[in-house]
Design a protein around this motif. Structure first.
Motif: not given
Lengths: 408, 223
Positions: A12-13, A41-43, A54-55, A60-61
């Motif tokens: 996770r980032l 964040g992705p959410e 997207a990063i 997966e982003p």
């Protein structure tokens, strides 16, 4: 290792960059792009008033770069920069986590190995302790067995000795008995002569009774009978004396003993077993008394001389020579018997080894000899060739080294 | 082990390139990175020391999304081949779904190959992989060099083994895709058993391979 800690999991980032770092990256990008951008964040739900890219990490982003002002190209450029930063950070992170994982695994393996080593060490310790016990028990058993062997050999030779002594005692006893019986007959014969003399009969009657009883013969033979009896008694007492010396009933402790005298005693005891076909030659040097167990030493000489005698078939000679050599006193017992086979030489001192017929030898005589000589800190040597007889030489220290070990 | 993660929307498969030092594992991965055309591809991460030897691992993520919405993600790893990095090899190998054993064809490397293979079998046992059923391909690399074992010698030695044998020149790409495809086919069979790919996701073996490899023509000739 828990699965969520493994090095190859999806990151996770927030694990890679702290919130502070993310803020700084966002601010730097905003300045560089000259447009306000933010990493979310992705959410985070997409907002209609914001553009976002997207990063994507490992397909997966894991976050979005979003902005209300920036163009798509600007955002894409920003994402590329973030990805490059991310790549280095993730690479470092994965490497360090993998390293940790292997260190943990190695440490656990080491600990397991250590525990195993400790276990096996404990086992060996127990084993070695038990081994000592076991060895001690076995030594005890062996000692007991040796004592038994020693005793049984002693009993065997005592039996032989008893038979010889009984034979020797029998001869004088027999003629003492015969003589005494003859003497009583003579007294019976003289009864009428004594009666005539006692009742004062005339000399002619008395002489008549004397001649009738063959008094003159009795008068001459009686002293011979008594003398012979006295001889016999003397011989009996000498046998008893020899026996006493041999067995040293009163002397179980170590004492100084004259080896030559002991050999003579042993020869006397063996006399019944030695017949005329065997010549005994004594060649004794003057020797000092030596410290020893006389009874045990007597047994050694008894066994060796008896062996020599038994090895001779037909006529032969047993030579017993004593001499001093350096600090030792030596007794060499040589016979002209059958000799010892070469392959048997190394085994003759082993317990139960015998070349004699079944029932004739116990196989213990020489092993007892060996043990006694060793107990006296001496040595025994044997030289022999088949058909040429054998020489056993026993050498004993003249000065006491240590006291001989206590035997039976 | 392959597993659905979180909400079952993602299937992660781990494939490991194993083998003796300098046999060409990283070269295989670079070649795959260059030639495969998967729907999704990630950053190729290599971790090399300055003399081009792998220190920890290399990683290439590939993947695709099925029509049913399942993200199938493959992570291709290499292990460090040098003997002293055994703990790292073991950690990378753990949870693998398939293995490519990259051997060095050079005649003087036969012992190293044997030892590395023995090491693979031992480590597989240590991390709980069933070596008998583990999908695997054996690749003999460096067929372009001069002092190499002849194919017949290698075939007589490895031909009896249950694993497909591929000859390759990873530097030029010969045999690399074939090797990978051979592994994917084996891996698919097990995945299908475990995760009902055909039934639940309409994903048969052909689609699986094509989705990962892209529309690459298998024109490779073996040497």
């Amino acid at each position: 290792m828990q699965t969520d800690n493994r090095f190859d999991r999806q990151v996770r980032l927030s694990e890679v960059f702290s919130g502070n770092d993310l803020d700084r990256i966002g601010r730097a990008l905003s300045l560089a792009l000259q447009a306000e951008v933010a990493i979310v964040g992705p959410e985070t739900a997409a907002r209609p008033d914001r553009r976002r890219v997207a990063i994507t990490w490992e397909l997966e982003p894991i976050a979005y770069l979003e902005s209300a002002e920036a163009t798509a190209e600007q955002l894409q450029g920003g994402v590329t920069i973030v990805l490059l930063l991310l790549k280095e950070a993730v690479r470092y992170r994965m490497a360090s986590e993998l390293h940790l994982e292997t260190v943990h695994a190695d440490y656990e393996a080491l600990q397991a190995k250590h525990a195993e080593l400790q276990r096996s060490e404990t086992q060996y310790k127990e084993l070695s302790e038990r081994l000592e016990e076991k060895v001690a028990a076995q030594v005890k058993e062996i000692e007991a067995a040796q004592r038994k062997i020693f005793l049984s050999e002693k009993l065997a030779s005592v039996g032989q000795l008893a038979a010889g002594v009984a034979h020797e005692l029998n001869t004088p006893l027999a003629y003492i008995q015969n003589n005494l019986a003859a003497a009583r007959g003579y007294l019976d014969d003289l009864e009428s002569f004594f009666a005539a003399a006692r009742h004062g009969q005339d000399p002619a009657t008395v002489r008549d009774a004397w001649e009738k009883a063959d008094g003159e013969y009795i008068r001459q033979d009686f002293p011979v009978l008594i003398g012979s009896c006295l001889d016999g008694v003397a011989r009996l007492s000498s046998i008893v004396a020899n026996l006493k010396i041999f067995s040293n009933i009163n002397q179980l402790q170590q004492s100084f003993d004259d080896v030559n005298a002991r050999l003579i005693t042993v020869l006397n005891l063996l006399r019944p077993q030695i017949d005329d076909r065997i010549e005994i030659v004594r060649d004794f040097a003057a020797l000092p008394p030596i410290p020893c167990h006389p009874a045990h030493l007597g047994q050694v000489f008894y066994n060796l001389i008896q062996n020599g005698v038994q090895a001779i078939e037909g006529k032969g000679r047993v030579t017993i020579r004593t001499f001093a050599h350096n600090d030792h006193l030596c007794v060499a017992i040589a016979d002209t018997g059958t000799g010892i086979q070469e392959q048997d030489l190394s085994r003759i001192f082993d317990p139960f080894f015998t070349t004699k017929e079944v029932g004739k030898g116990t196989g213990l005589g020489l092993s007892v000899v060996h043990d006694v000589v060793k107990a006296h800190h001496g040595r025994i040597e044997v030289r022999s060739r088949p058909g040429e007889g054998a020489v056993f030489t026993v050498c004993l220290p003249i000065e006491a080294t240590n006291s001989p070990e206590e035997g039976e | 082990m392959s597993q659905f993660e979180q909400d079952d929307s993602r299937l992660v498969i781990k494939l490991v390139y194993y083998g003796p030092a300098l046999s060409g594992k990283t070269t295989n991965l670079i070649c795959l990175h260059d030639r495969l055309r998967p729907e999704l591809t990630g950053e190729l991460m290599t971790m090399e020391t300055k003399d081009d030897r792998t220190l920890f691992f290399d990683l290439l993520p590939l993947g695709f999304k099925t029509a049913s919405g399942l993200l199938v993600k493959l992570k291709l790893f290499t292990v460090p081949g040098q003997v002293q990095h055994d703990s790292t090899r073991k950690a990378v190998l753990s949870r693998a779904d398939g293995v490519v054993f990259v051997a060095d064809s050079q005649a003087d490397q036969a012992i190293n190959n044997g030892e590395a293979f023995q090491n693979l079998a031992e480590n597989a046992a240590r991390v709980g992989l069933d070596f008998q059923t583990l999908p695997m391909v054996v690749q003999f690399n460096k067929r372009d060099l001069t002092h190499i074992l002849p194919r017949e010698a290698i075939r007589s030695r490895w031909g009896q083994a249950p694993w497909p044998l591929v000859f390759a020149i990873a530097l030029t790409g010969h045999g690399v895709l074939t090797t990978f495809r051979e592994l994917l086919v084996q891996v698919y069979v097990r995945l299908d058993e475990q995760h009902r790919l055909t039934k639940d996701h309409a994903l048969d073996c052909g689609r699986f391979v094509t989705a990962i490899m892209g529309d690459v023509a298998f024109m490779e000739t073996e040497r």
